[in-house]
Design a protein around this motif. Structure first.
Motif, PDB file in Angstrom:
ATOM      1  N   SER A  82       0.805  -1.209   0.000  1.00 55.22           N
ATOM      2  CA  SER A  82       0.000   0.000   0.000  1.00 55.22           C
ATOM      3  C   SER A  82       0.842   1.265   0.000  1.00 55.22           C
ATOM      4  CB  SER A  82      -0.937   0.031   1.205  1.00 55.22           C
ATOM      5  OG  SER A  82      -1.706   1.208   1.114  1.00 55.22           O
ATOM      6  N   ARG A 119      13.589   8.145   1.266  1.00 47.57           N
ATOM      7  CA  ARG A 119      12.520   7.460   0.541  1.00 47.57           C
ATOM      8  C   ARG A 119      11.924   8.349  -0.543  1.00 47.57           C
ATOM      9  NH1 ARG A 119       9.122   5.358   5.713  1.00 47.57           N
ATOM     10  NH2 ARG A 119      10.682   4.001   6.643  1.00 47.57           N
ATOM     11  N   LEU A 144      14.123   8.106  -3.436  1.00 50.48           N
ATOM     12  CA  LEU A 144      13.981   6.778  -4.030  1.00 50.48           C
ATOM     13  C   LEU A 144      12.692   6.699  -4.850  1.00 50.48           C
ATOM     14  CD1 LEU A 144      15.332   3.946  -3.851  1.00 50.48           C
ATOM     15  CD2 LEU A 144      13.788   3.439  -1.966  1.00 50.48           C
ATOM     16  N   ALA A 203      12.759   9.192  -8.054  1.00 47.68           N
ATOM     17  CA  ALA A 203      13.613   8.680  -9.124  1.00 47.68           C
ATOM     18  C   ALA A 203      12.984   7.435  -9.739  1.00 47.68           C
ATOM     19  CB  ALA A 203      14.998   8.353  -8.570  1.00 47.68           C
ATOM     20  N   GLY A 204      12.411   6.586  -8.892  1.00 46.33           N
ATOM     21  CA  GLY A 204      11.812   5.353  -9.380  1.00 46.33           C
ATOM     22  C   GLY A 204      10.599   5.603 -10.259  1.00 46.33           C
ATOM     23  N   ARG A 235       9.954   8.247 -12.000  1.00 48.83           N
ATOM     24  CA  ARG A 235      10.406   8.815 -13.273  1.00 48.83           C
ATOM     25  C   ARG A 235      11.023   7.725 -14.153  1.00 48.83           C
ATOM     26  NH1 ARG A 235      13.075  14.435 -10.969  1.00 48.83           N
ATOM     27  NH2 ARG A 235      11.118  15.566 -10.726  1.00 48.83           N
ATOM     28  N   GLU A 236      11.710   6.820 -13.494  1.00 44.56           N
ATOM     29  CA  GLU A 236      12.384   5.762 -14.249  1.00 44.56           C
ATOM     30  C   GLU A 236      11.378   4.837 -14.929  1.00 44.56           C
ATOM     31  OE1 GLU A 236      16.311   4.110 -12.724  1.00 44.56           O
ATOM     32  OE2 GLU A 236      14.894   2.490 -12.382  1.00 44.56           O
ATOM     33  N   GLY A 292       8.648   5.723 -15.964  1.00 48.09           N
ATOM     34  CA  GLY A 292       8.007   6.482 -17.032  1.00 48.09           C
ATOM     35  C   GLY A 292       6.823   7.335 -16.611  1.00 48.09           C
ATOM     36  N   VAL A 337      -1.482  -0.463  -4.010  1.00 45.71           N
ATOM     37  CA  VAL A 337      -2.508   0.527  -3.714  1.00 45.71           C
ATOM     38  C   VAL A 337      -1.959   1.932  -3.897  1.00 45.71           C
ATOM     39  CG1 VAL A 337      -4.162   1.367  -2.006  1.00 45.71           C
ATOM     40  CG2 VAL A 337      -3.406  -1.031  -1.929  1.00 45.71           C
ATOM     41  N   VAL A 354       6.356   4.359   3.704  1.00 43.46           N
ATOM     42  CA  VAL A 354       6.502   2.902   3.745  1.00 43.46           C
ATOM     43  C   VAL A 354       7.993   2.588   3.629  1.00 43.46           C
ATOM     44  CG1 VAL A 354       4.239   2.443   2.731  1.00 43.46           C
ATOM     45  CG2 VAL A 354       6.219   2.659   1.239  1.00 43.46           C
ATOM     46  N   GLN A 375      11.755   1.282   2.559  1.00 42.33           N
ATOM     47  CA  GLN A 375      12.481   1.331   1.282  1.00 42.33           C
ATOM     48  C   GLN A 375      12.225   0.060   0.477  1.00 42.33           C
ATOM     49  OE1 GLN A 375      16.653   2.162   1.773  1.00 42.33           O
ATOM     50  NE2 GLN A 375      16.263   3.829   3.186  1.00 42.33           N
ATOM     51  N   LYS A 406      10.634  -0.079  -3.330  1.00 41.41           N
ATOM     52  CA  LYS A 406      11.298  -0.721  -4.471  1.00 41.41           C
ATOM     53  C   LYS A 406      10.393  -1.767  -5.108  1.00 41.41           C
ATOM     54  CE  LYS A 406      15.681  -0.659  -2.436  1.00 41.41           C
ATOM     55  NZ  LYS A 406      16.899  -1.384  -2.092  1.00 41.41           N
ATOM     56  N   GLU A 439       8.697  -1.686  -8.860  1.00 39.51           N
ATOM     57  CA  GLU A 439       8.906  -2.768  -9.815  1.00 39.51           C
ATOM     58  C   GLU A 439       7.558  -3.218 -10.386  1.00 39.51           C
ATOM     59  OE1 GLU A 439      11.112  -6.697  -8.884  1.00 39.51           O
ATOM     60  OE2 GLU A 439      12.498  -5.010  -8.554  1.00 39.51           O
ATOM     61  N   GLU A 450       4.358  -1.568 -18.459  1.00 39.55           N
ATOM     62  CA  GLU A 450       4.795  -2.317 -19.654  1.00 39.55           C
ATOM     63  C   GLU A 450       3.641  -3.109 -20.236  1.00 39.55           C
ATOM     64  OE1 GLU A 450       8.283  -4.736 -18.907  1.00 39.55           O
ATOM     65  OE2 GLU A 450       9.351  -2.926 -18.250  1.00 39.55           O
ATOM     66  N   ARG A 495      21.078   7.257  -4.934  1.00 39.37           N
ATOM     67  CA  ARG A 495      19.692   7.679  -5.058  1.00 39.37           C
ATOM     68  C   ARG A 495      19.125   8.084  -3.688  1.00 39.37           C
ATOM     69  NH1 ARG A 495      15.511   4.134  -8.552  1.00 39.37           N
ATOM     70  NH2 ARG A 495      16.785   4.968 -10.232  1.00 39.37           N
ATOM     71  N   LEU A 496      19.400   7.282  -2.687  1.00 36.72           N
ATOM     72  CA  LEU A 496      18.868   7.560  -1.345  1.00 36.72           C
ATOM     73  C   LEU A 496      19.464   8.824  -0.744  1.00 36.72           C
ATOM     74  CD1 LEU A 496      18.920   3.980   0.206  1.00 36.72           C
ATOM     75  CD2 LEU A 496      16.904   5.362  -0.235  1.00 36.72           C
ATOM     76  N   GLU A 538      20.205  11.473  -8.790  1.00 38.97           N
ATOM     77  CA  GLU A 538      18.744  11.470  -8.824  1.00 38.97           C
ATOM     78  C   GLU A 538      18.158  10.368  -9.692  1.00 38.97           C
ATOM     79  OE1 GLU A 538      16.341  12.681  -7.141  1.00 38.97           O
ATOM     80  OE2 GLU A 538      17.726  13.740  -5.838  1.00 38.97           O
ATOM     81  N   ALA A 539      18.803  10.138 -10.819  1.00 40.75           N
ATOM     82  CA  ALA A 539      18.242   9.114 -11.702  1.00 40.75           C
ATOM     83  C   ALA A 539      19.025   7.816 -11.593  1.00 40.75           C
ATOM     84  CB  ALA A 539      18.237   9.613 -13.137  1.00 40.75           C
ATOM     85  N   ALA A 554      13.879   6.123 -19.019  1.00 40.11           N
ATOM     86  CA  ALA A 554      13.034   7.278 -19.311  1.00 40.11           C
ATOM     87  C   ALA A 554      13.853   8.540 -19.124  1.00 40.11           C
ATOM     88  CB  ALA A 554      11.841   7.290 -18.371  1.00 40.11           C
ATOM     89  N   ARG A 578      -1.500  -0.921  10.563  1.00 38.23           N
ATOM     90  CA  ARG A 578      -1.931   0.273   9.835  1.00 38.23           C
ATOM     91  C   ARG A 578      -2.981  -0.057   8.799  1.00 38.23           C
ATOM     92  NH1 ARG A 578       2.332   4.106   6.973  1.00 38.23           N
ATOM     93  NH2 ARG A 578       2.998   2.106   6.197  1.00 38.23           N
ATOM     94  N   ALA A 585      -4.614   0.101   5.136  1.00 39.50           N
ATOM     95  CA  ALA A 585      -3.956   0.196   3.825  1.00 39.50           C
ATOM     96  C   ALA A 585      -4.245   1.550   3.174  1.00 39.50           C
ATOM     97  CB  ALA A 585      -4.426  -0.930   2.921  1.00 39.50           C
TER      98      ALA A 585
END
Lengths: 407, 190
Positions: free
Chosen positions: A32, A306, A309, A312-313, A315-316, A318, A355, A376, A378, A382, A386, A393, B25-26, B33-34, B46, B185, B187
């Motif tokens: 979530s 976070r 992280l 960047a994620g 954006r990566e 897309g 979520v 949440v 790290q 990640k 993913e 995709e 990155r962290l 950043e990327a 991207a 917690r 969700a």
């Protein structure tokens, strides 16, 4: 029974998204990013102080205003952090969370038909609370081009002779936007000119990130609205302990402001709430002790990691996303998928068990965006990224153009 | 020490197995950043910022190798719950009273004790005893014999007191057992 329900309540739109949330709540193995509270547990010294207060038998009502020692600590903290002094006797009211304080503030100032300006996307209770108070919400749509900042000229355009108050919430839920001192000053000018009450919900004030490489700003900066020239008298400052000290379930917050205004809020509070729970007040007092400063500091550092992280994620994989500077939310655009934000959230949940909250929940202009919380771990960030990547995709491989087909 | 170095250390202390890219990155190291970890399957990156990604990784690599060189990073390790793993071992805290030597004080005896592989840590402490030593062995007998044969007979050692460890509740900042607040917690909260 429905003929017995008050019109005011019937008129409220029950959120259709509720069902989706129920599914999310039940789903096994879901990650979530829909959370709106810290994933940290309240620091131990705070919990321990609360236990001690129970052992000592602190189980009674307190003054309607809240424990004096707590109000003194709030006063001192506010002065130290933003240079604004509030008298603990008469200018600070301890409430059952900022939610109550917000409701009190509105009810204390709004006459039937008065307009209250809100910026959207916004926290979901502002609009209904305005309606409950008999006011008319006037929504200003903030834009992604402006990084969801309320522009002074946007505010000025929507102010009429009926406008009584404007609600500010920066750092912002759901977008993570934060305003600089200069931007707030411009808004203050409008408030002065048009004689508005400013209800400033600064619950995320401790969670701002102005970091080295990104913005050139050193250190973290949050400007308390009432610290701006002339604003103390017209501002109701709302703040609490939920986000900075991971104390959401304790329900403890406060309002500070002009004496007459606070007196009016207190009148309502004494009849509907009497006082905030003493156990939570005792805990809050410990939270304000210098011992706990490093706890908040540690949490902020971790949120900032976070945040990087997550940003960047996203954006990566897309998704376009502006850099949020506060709270613990990112607000990426999902327009490129061709899906509405609700469709995106539903399909992402069903297909990849992640979520996210459709931006449309926070106002019409939130359409095309989703709120992803980084409160949440790290690891979860990640894993969620993913899954989102895989989901996107899948869309490209044939899902695209499903616009309007729903789920 | 620079802020960036401190941040890298904090991140490593929490998880020393992160890749350079992930750390970049962290921490938000310039150009990080990327940053992408090796094997990030989003092959078709991207947007640009590819230079930044490599830059961040390289910068973190450099920071870490310098920290290693300066011995600020002493080693990479794991906090294992051996009991849970079913591996039996016995640890004891030994309080040792010693006679310090003129000029060199406690150092020679402390260093001498430190060299035994059975000894996990040695600290000079205030109070009734002088050295606090953590000893590990396979059995209680082994630990007891070690103390009796190697520590107690040392010339400077006047007295020892052995406390066998019975249960670990917290180690290196990690609380053992169930995680707090886990799964409590909702969700979704708005």
């Amino acid at each position: 029974m429905s003929n017995k329900i008050a019109e005011r309540v019937k008129g409220l739109k029950g959120s259709g998204i509720r069902e989706f949330f129920d599914v999310a709540e039940q789903m096994e193995g879901a990650i979530s990013l829909g959370v709106g509270e810290p994933d940290f547990v309240t620091p131990w010294s705070i919990r321990e102080a609360c236990i001690f207060s129970l052992e000592k038998g602190y189980t009674s009502y307190t003054s309607n205003w809240g424990l004096l020692e707590l109000r003194e600590a709030i006063s001192e903290r506010t002065y130290r952090e933003s240079g604004v002094f509030y008298d603990p006797e008469g200018e600070i009211l301890v409430t059952t969370g900022v939610s109550e304080a917000f409701d009190l503030a509105l009810r204390a100032v709004v006459n039937p038909g008065d307009e209250v300006v809100l910026h959207e996307p916004s926290y979901v209770s502002y609009k209904p609370c305005t309606v409950f108070a008999g006011g008319t919400p006037v929504c200003v749509e903030t834009r992604v081009e402006d990084e969801f900042k309320l522009r002074a000229e946007q505010l000025a355009e929507r102010v009429t002779e009926k406008t009584k108050a404007v609600v500010l919430n920066y750092p912002n839920n759901p977008t993570g936007a934060a305003l600089s001192r200069k931007e707030l000053e411009e808004i203050a000018e409008v408030a002065e000119e048009r004689d508005l009450v400013v209800i400033s919900d600064e619950i995320y004030g401790s969670l701002t990130y102005g970091d080295n490489g990104d913005s050139g700003e050193r250190g973290r900066g949050h400007t308390c609205f009432s610290s701006l020239n002339g604003m103390r008298e017209r501002t109701v400052l709302l703040n609490g302990f939920s986000k900075a000290y991971a104390m959401t379930g304790w329900r403890i917050g406060y309002a500070a402001g002009n004496r007459e205004l606070l007196e009016a809020m207190m009148k309502i509070h004494q009849y509907v709430m009497l006082c905030a729970p003493i156990t939570a007040q005792k805990a809050a007092l410990e939270a304000l002790s210098p011992r706990c400063d490093c706890e908040t500091e540690k949490m902020v550092e971790e949120y900032n990691r976070r945040r990087r992280l997550m940003l960047a994620g996203l954006r990566e994989v897309g998704l376009e996303c502006f850099e949020p500077k506060g709270a613990f939310y990112t607000f990426p655009s999902v327009e490129s998928t061709g899906l509405s934000s609700e469709e995106f959230a539903k399909r992402l949940l069903l297909e990849e068990k992640v979520v996210v909250i459709p931006g449309s929940v926070f106002g019409a202009c939130g359409e095309g965006f989703v709120r992803c919380s980084y409160a949440v771990s790290q690891y979860e960030i990640k894993e969620a990224l993913e899954r989102i990547g895989r989901f996107l995709e899948g869309l490209e491989g044939g899902g695209r153009g499903l616009r309007g087909e729903g789920v | 020490m620079k802020e960036e170095e401190k941040e890298v250390l904090k991140v490593l202390e929490e998880n020393a197995r992160l890749s350079y890219g992930e750390i970049a990155r962290l921490v938000g190291v310039a150009g990080g950043e990327a940053g992408g970890e090796a094997g990030g399957e989003a092959g078709g990156e991207a947007g640009g910022e590819v230079g930044g990604e490599a830059g961040g990784e390289a910068a973190v690599k450099k920071i870490i190798s310098e920290l290693e060189k300066k011995k600020i990073i002493k080693k990479y390790t794991v906090v294992a719950d051996w009991e849970k793993a079913g591996v039996e071992s016995v640890q004891a805290l030994i309080d040792i009273k010693v006679s310090p030597e003129r000029e060199t004080g406690y150092d020679p005896v402390a260093e001498r004790i430190s060299r035994f592989p059975e000894v996990r840590s040695v600290r000079l402490v205030s109070g009734e005893y002088d050295l606090s030593v953590l000893v590990e062995g396979k059995t209680m007998r082994e630990v007891a014999y070690f103390v009796a044969e190697k520590i107690a007979p040392l010339e400077q050692v006047r007295n020892t007191l052995t406390h066998f460890l019975l249960k670990t509740y917290k180690e290196d900042g990690e609380i053992y057992g169930e995680e707090e607040g886990e799964g409590k917690r909702l969700a979704v909260t708005l």
